[in-house]
Scaffold this motif. Structure first.
Motif, mmCIF file in Angstrom:
data_model
loop_
_atom_site.group_PDB
_atom_site.id
_atom_site.type_symbol
_atom_site.label_atom_id
_atom_site.label_comp_id
_atom_site.label_asym_id
_atom_site.label_seq_id
_atom_site.Cartn_x
_atom_site.Cartn_y
_atom_site.Cartn_z
ATOM 1 N N PHE A 63 0.826 -1.195 0.000
ATOM 2 C CA PHE A 63 0.000 0.000 0.000
ATOM 3 C C PHE A 63 0.869 1.257 0.000
ATOM 4 O O PHE A 63 1.960 1.265 0.558
ATOM 5 C CB PHE A 63 -0.909 0.032 1.234
ATOM 6 C CG PHE A 63 -1.768 -1.186 1.391
ATOM 7 C CD1 PHE A 63 -3.002 -1.271 0.750
ATOM 8 C CD2 PHE A 63 -1.355 -2.256 2.160
ATOM 9 C CE1 PHE A 63 -3.800 -2.392 0.874
ATOM 10 C CE2 PHE A 63 -2.135 -3.386 2.300
ATOM 11 C CZ PHE A 63 -3.369 -3.453 1.657
ATOM 12 N N MET A 64 0.356 2.305 -0.635
ATOM 13 C CA MET A 64 0.988 3.613 -0.548
ATOM 14 C C MET A 64 -0.003 4.577 0.090
ATOM 15 O O MET A 64 -1.119 4.766 -0.417
ATOM 16 C CB MET A 64 1.418 4.132 -1.918
ATOM 17 C CG MET A 64 2.115 5.489 -1.832
ATOM 18 S SD MET A 64 2.857 6.045 -3.382
ATOM 19 C CE MET A 64 1.374 6.406 -4.340
ATOM 20 N N SER A 65 0.414 5.164 1.219
ATOM 21 C CA SER A 65 -0.423 6.129 1.935
ATOM 22 C C SER A 65 0.156 7.529 1.737
ATOM 23 O O SER A 65 1.354 7.741 1.946
ATOM 24 C CB SER A 65 -0.468 5.785 3.424
ATOM 25 O OG SER A 65 -1.008 4.491 3.629
ATOM 26 N N ILE A 66 -0.714 8.481 1.348
ATOM 27 C CA ILE A 66 -0.298 9.848 1.063
ATOM 28 C C ILE A 66 -0.854 10.786 2.130
ATOM 29 O O ILE A 66 -2.035 10.720 2.487
ATOM 30 C CB ILE A 66 -0.799 10.310 -0.321
ATOM 31 C CG1 ILE A 66 -0.330 9.341 -1.419
ATOM 32 C CG2 ILE A 66 -0.334 11.729 -0.608
ATOM 33 C CD1 ILE A 66 1.155 9.309 -1.627
ATOM 34 N N ARG A 94 -3.788 0.950 -3.146
ATOM 35 C CA ARG A 94 -3.219 -0.390 -3.283
ATOM 36 C C ARG A 94 -2.212 -0.340 -4.423
ATOM 37 O O ARG A 94 -2.513 0.134 -5.526
ATOM 38 C CB ARG A 94 -4.309 -1.424 -3.582
ATOM 39 C CG ARG A 94 -3.792 -2.838 -3.861
ATOM 40 C CD ARG A 94 -3.202 -3.497 -2.636
ATOM 41 N NE ARG A 94 -2.556 -4.761 -2.977
ATOM 42 C CZ ARG A 94 -3.169 -5.955 -2.991
ATOM 43 N NH1 ARG A 94 -4.459 -6.019 -2.678
ATOM 44 N NH2 ARG A 94 -2.515 -7.044 -3.303
ATOM 45 N N GLU A 95 -1.018 -0.805 -4.122
ATOM 46 C CA GLU A 95 0.070 -0.751 -5.107
ATOM 47 C C GLU A 95 0.310 -2.141 -5.683
ATOM 48 O O GLU A 95 0.512 -3.105 -4.942
ATOM 49 C CB GLU A 95 1.337 -0.223 -4.442
ATOM 50 C CG GLU A 95 2.509 -0.054 -5.388
ATOM 51 C CD GLU A 95 3.713 0.604 -4.728
ATOM 52 O OE1 GLU A 95 4.791 0.587 -5.337
ATOM 53 O OE2 GLU A 95 3.560 1.147 -3.609
ATOM 54 N N TYR A 96 0.257 -2.233 -6.978
ATOM 55 C CA TYR A 96 0.523 -3.496 -7.676
ATOM 56 C C TYR A 96 1.837 -3.363 -8.437
ATOM 57 O O TYR A 96 2.052 -2.385 -9.157
ATOM 58 C CB TYR A 96 -0.607 -3.829 -8.656
ATOM 59 C CG TYR A 96 -1.937 -4.075 -7.986
ATOM 60 C CD1 TYR A 96 -2.302 -5.349 -7.567
ATOM 61 C CD2 TYR A 96 -2.824 -3.029 -7.767
ATOM 62 C CE1 TYR A 96 -3.529 -5.571 -6.951
ATOM 63 C CE2 TYR A 96 -4.044 -3.236 -7.148
ATOM 64 C CZ TYR A 96 -4.392 -4.512 -6.744
ATOM 65 O OH TYR A 96 -5.603 -4.725 -6.124
ATOM 66 N N ARG A 116 4.358 -0.392 -12.178
ATOM 67 C CA ARG A 116 3.583 -0.070 -10.989
ATOM 68 C C ARG A 116 2.209 0.466 -11.373
ATOM 69 O O ARG A 116 2.087 1.237 -12.316
ATOM 70 C CB ARG A 116 4.308 0.977 -10.140
ATOM 71 C CG ARG A 116 5.705 0.590 -9.746
ATOM 72 C CD ARG A 116 6.410 1.694 -8.963
ATOM 73 N NE ARG A 116 6.766 2.830 -9.798
ATOM 74 C CZ ARG A 116 7.571 3.813 -9.405
ATOM 75 N NH1 ARG A 116 8.073 3.802 -8.185
ATOM 76 N NH2 ARG A 116 7.861 4.814 -10.215
ATOM 77 N N GLN A 117 1.213 0.055 -10.594
ATOM 78 C CA GLN A 117 -0.134 0.588 -10.743
ATOM 79 C C GLN A 117 -0.686 0.890 -9.357
ATOM 80 O O GLN A 117 -0.380 0.180 -8.385
ATOM 81 C CB GLN A 117 -1.065 -0.399 -11.452
ATOM 82 C CG GLN A 117 -0.834 -0.518 -12.945
ATOM 83 C CD GLN A 117 -1.907 -1.362 -13.600
ATOM 84 O OE1 GLN A 117 -2.541 -2.195 -12.961
ATOM 85 N NE2 GLN A 117 -2.124 -1.151 -14.890
ATOM 86 N N TYR A 118 -1.515 1.947 -9.273
ATOM 87 C CA TYR A 118 -2.089 2.362 -8.001
ATOM 88 C C TYR A 118 -3.607 2.474 -8.126
ATOM 89 O O TYR A 118 -4.113 3.047 -9.095
ATOM 90 C CB TYR A 118 -1.508 3.705 -7.554
ATOM 91 C CG TYR A 118 -0.014 3.680 -7.355
ATOM 92 C CD1 TYR A 118 0.542 3.328 -6.126
ATOM 93 C CD2 TYR A 118 0.861 3.989 -8.398
ATOM 94 C CE1 TYR A 118 1.911 3.299 -5.943
ATOM 95 C CE2 TYR A 118 2.232 3.954 -8.219
ATOM 96 C CZ TYR A 118 2.751 3.607 -6.992
ATOM 97 O OH TYR A 118 4.110 3.563 -6.811
ATOM 98 N N HIS A 119 -4.320 1.913 -7.131
ATOM 99 C CA HIS A 119 -5.767 1.964 -7.109
ATOM 100 C C HIS A 119 -6.219 2.494 -5.746
ATOM 101 O O HIS A 119 -5.832 1.970 -4.694
ATOM 102 C CB HIS A 119 -6.364 0.570 -7.369
ATOM 103 C CG HIS A 119 -6.009 0.012 -8.718
ATOM 104 N ND1 HIS A 119 -6.723 0.322 -9.861
ATOM 105 C CD2 HIS A 119 -5.012 -0.820 -9.120
ATOM 106 C CE1 HIS A 119 -6.188 -0.300 -10.902
ATOM 107 N NE2 HIS A 119 -5.139 -0.997 -10.471
ATOM 108 N N PHE A 210 4.234 8.184 -11.938
ATOM 109 C CA PHE A 210 4.329 6.911 -11.239
ATOM 110 C C PHE A 210 3.357 5.859 -11.768
ATOM 111 O O PHE A 210 3.718 4.706 -11.970
ATOM 112 C CB PHE A 210 4.096 7.110 -9.745
ATOM 113 C CG PHE A 210 5.313 7.577 -9.000
ATOM 114 C CD1 PHE A 210 5.965 8.738 -9.375
ATOM 115 C CD2 PHE A 210 5.818 6.868 -7.934
ATOM 116 C CE1 PHE A 210 7.089 9.183 -8.702
ATOM 117 C CE2 PHE A 210 6.936 7.290 -7.245
ATOM 118 C CZ PHE A 210 7.580 8.457 -7.633
ATOM 119 N N ASN A 211 2.092 6.251 -11.940
ATOM 120 C CA ASN A 211 1.076 5.259 -12.290
ATOM 121 C C ASN A 211 1.314 4.710 -13.691
ATOM 122 O O ASN A 211 1.580 5.452 -14.629
ATOM 123 C CB ASN A 211 -0.308 5.894 -12.201
ATOM 124 C CG ASN A 211 -1.369 4.889 -11.792
ATOM 125 O OD1 ASN A 211 -1.060 3.739 -11.477
ATOM 126 N ND2 ASN A 211 -2.615 5.314 -11.801
#
Length: 498
Positions: A63-66, A94-96, A116-119, A210-211
């Motif tokens: 996970f990435m928390s901002i 959620r980081e894939y 990398r993908q972020y949802h 990033f995404n």
């Protein structure tokens, strides 16, 4: 019966001796078996289902928390007052991660790109991506600092361009747009007249790159010929070293790609790794042992010197020009924008950094980064990487948008990338790489103990058998003739006195 017990004692003795020898052999051979099992499981090899899958596809939750530093007094800042911020977050994604273009080479290395993908996860976040926050406008305040050495005329022209596109010093927009990009006519204009001046094309966002992106072409050692080199970076984007910094040491690409490390760690080990996002190699140091879901781990943390300036830590001189300790200038790899990275809330930084901004409260528990790693395999069990993005801002003459802003390193956001091994992956890892080696390790001592008990049993059985035989028959004595006394005294009677 005596013969039967004697045979039993011999059998016990022989069995005990064999078991004891086996246990002693395992003391010397067992560690070699365990090490060989670990080596086979941690080298990068498609035949190793567990470790290869963990390396290739990151099958555990990540996970990435901002956290945004929402500015509460933008007008007052323009008049030279101290910035006041409040932390807003977390906004959790959620980081894939998945490795692609995997190519094995004859020299026991493998190349790949990791995508990398972020949802967005609303249920883990403090709000929606539609939440509005106010942060410094990098296009204005960053460009102003970059252009301060130009002539007054050019700075005035730049200010006019900002005004034409209605760009101000501070930006109030939804979280999602600040993260992944918003339409900017200024960006479109700049890219049209000076192609390539900005990484974005039409949209500008803090994490726009990033995404759906990759971290570059890595070539790392598989460890198949030398397990001490497993995961160590050989090349990155065709480079053996960087060119961002002023010294050879700072430009070195050291360690791994930051996901796994060589096995057989000790408390003297360190965790070196190369981070493309930070444009440099970093190194974590051992802090303490621990246990995580039954698995022994070592915790590694960032040393206080990680972002120290060149005056406080000479090895970091190559990362300068420097300001206070606790922040690192990364402008050379960020299009010369006055961007600094640090620990969140300037944790481990010079207290002066916090004096210039109101609303910061650093602590190790909330803002220190760490990796909990299984020392025998080099596999991370629990990871929390926390970094902060800062913008150096100040008033620049002839750029009216900067007003009377005081010189300050302004926090914009901080983020935490965290993950941990859990579920079926944890169960399989524990069984294959923790439980089985532990059983084998204890088995050698069980065999030695059992062998000694059997030998002791054989000795005691022999002793009891010998003692019982002695008590049953007793010692043998000669039997005297009853007539012998009379016979012996006869001559005396015959030869008595006259």
């Amino acid at each position: 019966m005596a013969v039967s017990k004697s045979r039993a004692a011999v059998a016990l003795g022989v069995a005990g001796l064999l078991v004891l020898v086996l246990g002693i052999v395992l003391v010397f051979v067992g560690p070699l078996i365990i090490d060989d099992q670990i080596i086979k499981n941690v080298e990068i090899n498609p035949k190793n289902d567990l470790s290869y899958t963990m390396w290739k596809d990151l099958p555990v939750p990540f996970f990435m928390s901002i956290y945004f530093f929402n500015i509460l007094n933008p007008d007052e800042i323009l008049n030279g007052e101290k910035p006041v911020v409040e932390e807003r977050g977390p906004y959790v994604y959620r980081e894939y991660r998945q490795k692609d273009n995997i190519t094995f080479h004859a020299n026991k290395t493998v190349s790949y790109r990791e995508y990398r993908q972020y949802h967005f996860l609303r249920n883990m976040s403090v709000g929606n991506e539609s939440d509005v926050v106010t942060i410094p406008n990098m296009l204005v305040l960053g460009a102003a600092v970059m252009m301060e050495d130009l002539s007054q005329e050019l700075r005035g022209l730049l200010s006019s361009v900002f005004s034409a596109f209605k760009e101000e010093a501070f930006l109030t927009k939804p979280v999602g747009e600040l993260m992944w990009g918003y339409d900017s006519r200024l960006v479109q204009f700049l890219n049209k007249i000076i192609p390539g001046i900005l990484p974005a094309s039409g949209k500008f966002g803090l994490f726009a790159e990033f995404n759906n992106s990759n971290t570059g072409l890595f070539t790392v050692f598989t460890g198949q010929d030398d397990i001490r080199k497993v995961h160590r970076v050989d090349w990155w984007n065709g480079l053996k070293e960087l060119s961002y910094w002023r010294t050879k040491q700072c430009n070195m690409i050291n360690g791994t790609a930051g996901q796994m490390w060589p096995p057989f760690m000790t408390t003297e080990s360190t965790l070196p790794f190369y981070s493309p996002d930070a444009c440099r190699s970093m190194e974590l140091v051992y802090q303490r042992p621990g246990v995580l879901q039954g698995i022994p781990v070592y915790r590694f943390v960032a040393p206080t010197t990680l972002f120290a300036n060149g005056s406080d830590y000479a090895s970091n001189e190559g990362f300068c020009p420097c300001r206070q300790s606790g922040i690192q200038n990364v402008s050379t790899c960020r299009f010369n924008a006055p961007v600094f990275i640090s620990h969140p809330h300037f944790y481990n930084g010079d207290p002066v950094l916090r004096d210039f901004v109101q609303g910061l409260d650093p602590s190790e528990d909330k803002h220190g980064l760490f990796i909990d790693i299984h020392p025998d395999t080099g596999v991370p069990m629990n990871v929390s990487i926390r970094l902060q993005l800062n913008l150096y801002i100040k008033a620049v003459s002839n750029i009216k948008q900067t007003g009377k802003i005081s010189e300050v390193v302004m926090p914009m956001i901080w983020f935490e990338e965290k993950g941990y091994i859990d579920g079926p992956v944890l169960t399989t890892f524990y069984r294959n790489l923790v439980l089985m080696p532990t059983i084998l390790e204890y088995l050698q001592y069980v065999l030695i103990g059992l062998g000694l008990l059997l030998l002791l049993g054989a000795v005691l059985l022999c002793y009891w058998e010998k003692k019982r035989s002695s008590e049953e028959f007793g010692p043998s004595h000669p039997v005297k003739d009853p007539t012998s006394s009379a016979t012996e005294t006869t001559p005396l009677l015959q030869n008595g006195p006259d």
